[in-house]
Write a protein that holds these residues in place. Structure first.
Motif, PDB file in Angstrom:
ATOM      1  N   GLY A 117       0.785  -1.234   0.000  1.00 51.81           N
ATOM      2  CA  GLY A 117       0.000   0.000   0.000  1.00 51.81           C
ATOM      3  C   GLY A 117       0.813   1.278   0.000  1.00 51.81           C
ATOM      4  O   GLY A 117       0.374   2.311   0.531  1.00 51.81           O
ATOM      5  N   ARG A 118       1.993   1.252  -0.600  1.00 50.73           N
ATOM      6  CA  ARG A 118       2.804   2.468  -0.656  1.00 50.73           C
ATOM      7  C   ARG A 118       2.196   3.476  -1.650  1.00 50.73           C
ATOM      8  O   ARG A 118       1.587   3.092  -2.648  1.00 50.73           O
ATOM      9  CB  ARG A 118       4.245   2.149  -1.071  1.00 50.73           C
ATOM     10  CG  ARG A 118       4.932   1.128  -0.186  1.00 50.73           C
ATOM     11  CD  ARG A 118       5.308   1.697   1.196  1.00 50.73           C
ATOM     12  NE  ARG A 118       5.809   0.634   2.059  1.00 50.73           N
ATOM     13  CZ  ARG A 118       5.241   0.248   3.204  1.00 50.73           C
ATOM     14  NH1 ARG A 118       4.143   0.835   3.645  1.00 50.73           N
ATOM     15  NH2 ARG A 118       5.759  -0.728   3.916  1.00 50.73           N
ATOM     16  N   THR A 119       2.422   4.764  -1.361  1.00 49.24           N
ATOM     17  CA  THR A 119       1.882   5.816  -2.217  1.00 49.24           C
ATOM     18  C   THR A 119       2.669   5.879  -3.527  1.00 49.24           C
ATOM     19  O   THR A 119       3.897   5.976  -3.498  1.00 49.24           O
ATOM     20  CB  THR A 119       2.001   7.182  -1.506  1.00 49.24           C
ATOM     21  OG1 THR A 119       1.389   7.048  -0.228  1.00 49.24           O
ATOM     22  CG2 THR A 119       1.321   8.291  -2.291  1.00 49.24           C
ATOM     23  N   PRO A 120       1.970   5.838  -4.682  1.00 48.49           N
ATOM     24  CA  PRO A 120       2.688   5.881  -5.962  1.00 48.49           C
ATOM     25  C   PRO A 120       3.474   7.185  -6.137  1.00 48.49           C
ATOM     26  O   PRO A 120       3.225   8.172  -5.447  1.00 48.49           O
ATOM     27  CB  PRO A 120       1.570   5.794  -7.006  1.00 48.49           C
ATOM     28  CG  PRO A 120       0.383   5.278  -6.284  1.00 48.49           C
ATOM     29  CD  PRO A 120       0.523   5.690  -4.846  1.00 48.49           C
ATOM     30  N   SER A 121       4.392   7.182  -7.093  1.00 48.90           N
ATOM     31  CA  SER A 121       5.193   8.374  -7.395  1.00 48.90           C
ATOM     32  C   SER A 121       4.349   9.381  -8.166  1.00 48.90           C
ATOM     33  O   SER A 121       3.364   9.013  -8.813  1.00 48.90           O
ATOM     34  CB  SER A 121       6.386   7.992  -8.270  1.00 48.90           C
ATOM     35  OG  SER A 121       7.099   6.926  -7.694  1.00 48.90           O
ATOM     36  N   ALA A 122       4.790  10.639  -8.127  1.00 51.91           N
ATOM     37  CA  ALA A 122       4.132  11.664  -8.942  1.00 51.91           C
ATOM     38  C   ALA A 122       4.554  11.456 -10.393  1.00 51.91           C
ATOM     39  O   ALA A 122       5.634  10.930 -10.660  1.00 51.91           O
ATOM     40  CB  ALA A 122       4.563  13.041  -8.465  1.00 51.91           C
ATOM     41  N   LEU A 123       3.691  11.871 -11.315  1.00 49.94           N
ATOM     42  CA  LEU A 123       3.985  11.636 -12.738  1.00 49.94           C
ATOM     43  C   LEU A 123       5.158  12.470 -13.252  1.00 49.94           C
ATOM     44  O   LEU A 123       5.663  12.234 -14.339  1.00 49.94           O
ATOM     45  CB  LEU A 123       2.744  11.900 -13.580  1.00 49.94           C
ATOM     46  CG  LEU A 123       1.888  10.667 -13.869  1.00 49.94           C
ATOM     47  CD1 LEU A 123       0.699  11.027 -14.741  1.00 49.94           C
ATOM     48  CD2 LEU A 123       2.698   9.541 -14.528  1.00 49.94           C
ATOM     49  N   ASP A 124       5.591  13.458 -12.451  1.00 54.74           N
ATOM     50  CA  ASP A 124       6.753  14.245 -12.893  1.00 54.74           C
ATOM     51  C   ASP A 124       8.028  13.783 -12.183  1.00 54.74           C
ATOM     52  O   ASP A 124       8.978  14.527 -12.052  1.00 54.74           O
ATOM     53  CB  ASP A 124       6.522  15.742 -12.658  1.00 54.74           C
ATOM     54  CG  ASP A 124       6.350  16.077 -11.178  1.00 54.74           C
ATOM     55  OD1 ASP A 124       6.243  15.131 -10.355  1.00 54.74           O
ATOM     56  OD2 ASP A 124       6.329  17.283 -10.843  1.00 54.74           O
ATOM     57  N   LEU A 125       8.047  12.535 -11.734  1.00 53.78           N
ATOM     58  CA  LEU A 125       9.215  12.051 -10.985  1.00 53.78           C
ATOM     59  C   LEU A 125      10.478  12.161 -11.846  1.00 53.78           C
ATOM     60  O   LEU A 125      10.447  11.921 -13.045  1.00 53.78           O
ATOM     61  CB  LEU A 125       9.002  10.605 -10.528  1.00 53.78           C
ATOM     62  CG  LEU A 125       9.220   9.475 -11.521  1.00 53.78           C
ATOM     63  CD1 LEU A 125      10.561   8.805 -11.296  1.00 53.78           C
ATOM     64  CD2 LEU A 125       8.119   8.451 -11.365  1.00 53.78           C
TER      65      LEU A 125
END
Ligand code: KG4
Ligand code: ZN
Length: 349
Positions: free
Chosen positions: A328-336
């Motif tokens: 359940g980790r928070t996904p990365s932002a799309l601008d990673l």
């Protein structure tokens, strides 16, 4: 959780010269497609970053397609995309990260930008099941040599030591070159060493009492490489043939001796009973045998993935991505960003 509930994850790896696309469902490997540009670098004796980036660009789409075909899944079936965000060659990483973003955005699926080193650890779950918590990871490849304490591969990875100069794989590659063996040298030294005997006493870096005070869990291979070069030069200067197999065996023994000694010492110091070895050099037959032998005597278990999962591949990234989803980790932002010098402690961007 039944198998069908487990996350279906596509992982992309482009940190060096392998374009890897892997697909896993939980701990089950479904596809591990790889396109390598290693032959394009061979004549330079090392990976040329610009050549690697271009090769990734050309290989990406066909490798994604091949992975999907092998796994028998369509892209829209995938639950998440994972990608190596670092460390690695900046331009090479960028190709993988940009491709992963495009896939995540167009499919509307979460994206996980992960650490390459943690992925080398997580891949073992595909072969030997859930990782023991904690475990001690010895990561040895062309780009890194590290001892890590892994409490949770998705968020708690603590460096205990690392190389202060060359990586172990780099030493294999340089010594191979010196002996006239092809690039990448590791497998060639491994093979040559089987015909040789361990006769030459090459130095074991950072193992003197004084060095151990400051660098107990660190490695150094540059002095060893120089010692081999001097030894070979002396033979040549004397007009004598160089016993390639014996030099290979003796050099390999010096590397494996230090790696296993320090890994076991670190595990004992941390009170950890499981050592996991990963990275390209973990494919080395002597390292695997010596680790088993010495760990066994110390009541420590050793896990090493099969050689094909030790060298860089996409399955390892997918395996870590699947663990991110499962926990359940928070996904990365799309601008990673792609981070060529990503610290080992940052597992997820
Ligand atoms: O993990 P990897 O594929 O790429 C990096 O992240 O660097 O590791 C490549 C390295 C090369 O230096 C290669 O010579 C070494 O792993 N290697 C080996 C063996 N197979 C690959 N070194 C020693 N023995 C082997 N059998
Ligand atoms: Zn690697």
């Amino acid at each position: 959780m039944t198998a069908a509930d487990e996350p279906l994850v596509l992982g992309i790896e482009t940190s060096c010269d392998e374009t890897g696309v892997g697909i896993v469902r939980g701990h089950t490997l479904l596809a591990d497609a790889i396109a390598s540009s290693v032959e394009e670098h061979a004549r330079f004796g090392g990976v040329v970053p610009e050549v690697a980036s271009r090769a990734h660009l050309e290989a990406m789409v066909p490798t994604v397609q091949r992975a999907c075909e092998t796994a028998g899944v369509a892209l829209h079936d995938v639950d998440a995309i994972a990608v190596t965000a670092g460390p690695g060659l900046a331009g090479a990483l960028l190709v993988g990260v940009a491709s992963a973003k495009a896939l995540a955005l167009s499919l509307g699926k979460p994206l996980y930008g992960v650490n390459h080193l943690a992925a080398h650890v997580a891949v073992d779950q595909l072969e030997h099941g859930a990782l023991p918590d904690p475990c001690l990871a010895l990561l040895v490849s062309g780009g890194h040599s590290s001892l890590l304490r892994v409490d949770d591969v998705t968020e708690r990875v603590t460096p205990l030591g690392a190389t202060i100069d060359d990586a172990a794989g780099e030493a294999f590659d340089k010594v191979a070159r010196l002996l006239g063996l092809p690039f990448p040298g590791g497998p060639h030294i491994d093979r040559a060493a089987r015909e040789g005997s361990i006769e030459i006493d090459f130095p074991r870096g950072l193992t003197s009492r004084r060095d151990l005070e400051r660098h107990r869990f660190d490695f150094s291979f540059s002095g060893l490489k120089t010692a081999v070069a001097r030894w070979v030069e002396a033979r040549e200067a004397a007009g004598e043939p160089v016993p390639v197999a014996d030099v290979a065996a003796s050099f390999q023994e010096a590397v494996c001796d230090v790696l296993t000694r320090k890994a076991i010492d670190a595990a004992a110091a941390e009170g950890i009973e499981d050592i996991l070895i990963g990275g390209g050099v973990a494919a080395n037959s002597r390292l695997r045998a010596l680790a088993e032998e010495r760990a066994g005597k110390n009541g420590i278990r050793v896990r090493v993935p099969r050689p094909g999962l030790c060298t860089d591949n996409g399955a390892m990234v997918a395996a870590l991505g699947a663990e991110m989803v499962a926990r359940g980790r928070t996904p990365s932002a799309l601008d990673l960003p792609a981070d060529s010098s990503m610290s080992v402690e940052s597992v997820l961007v």
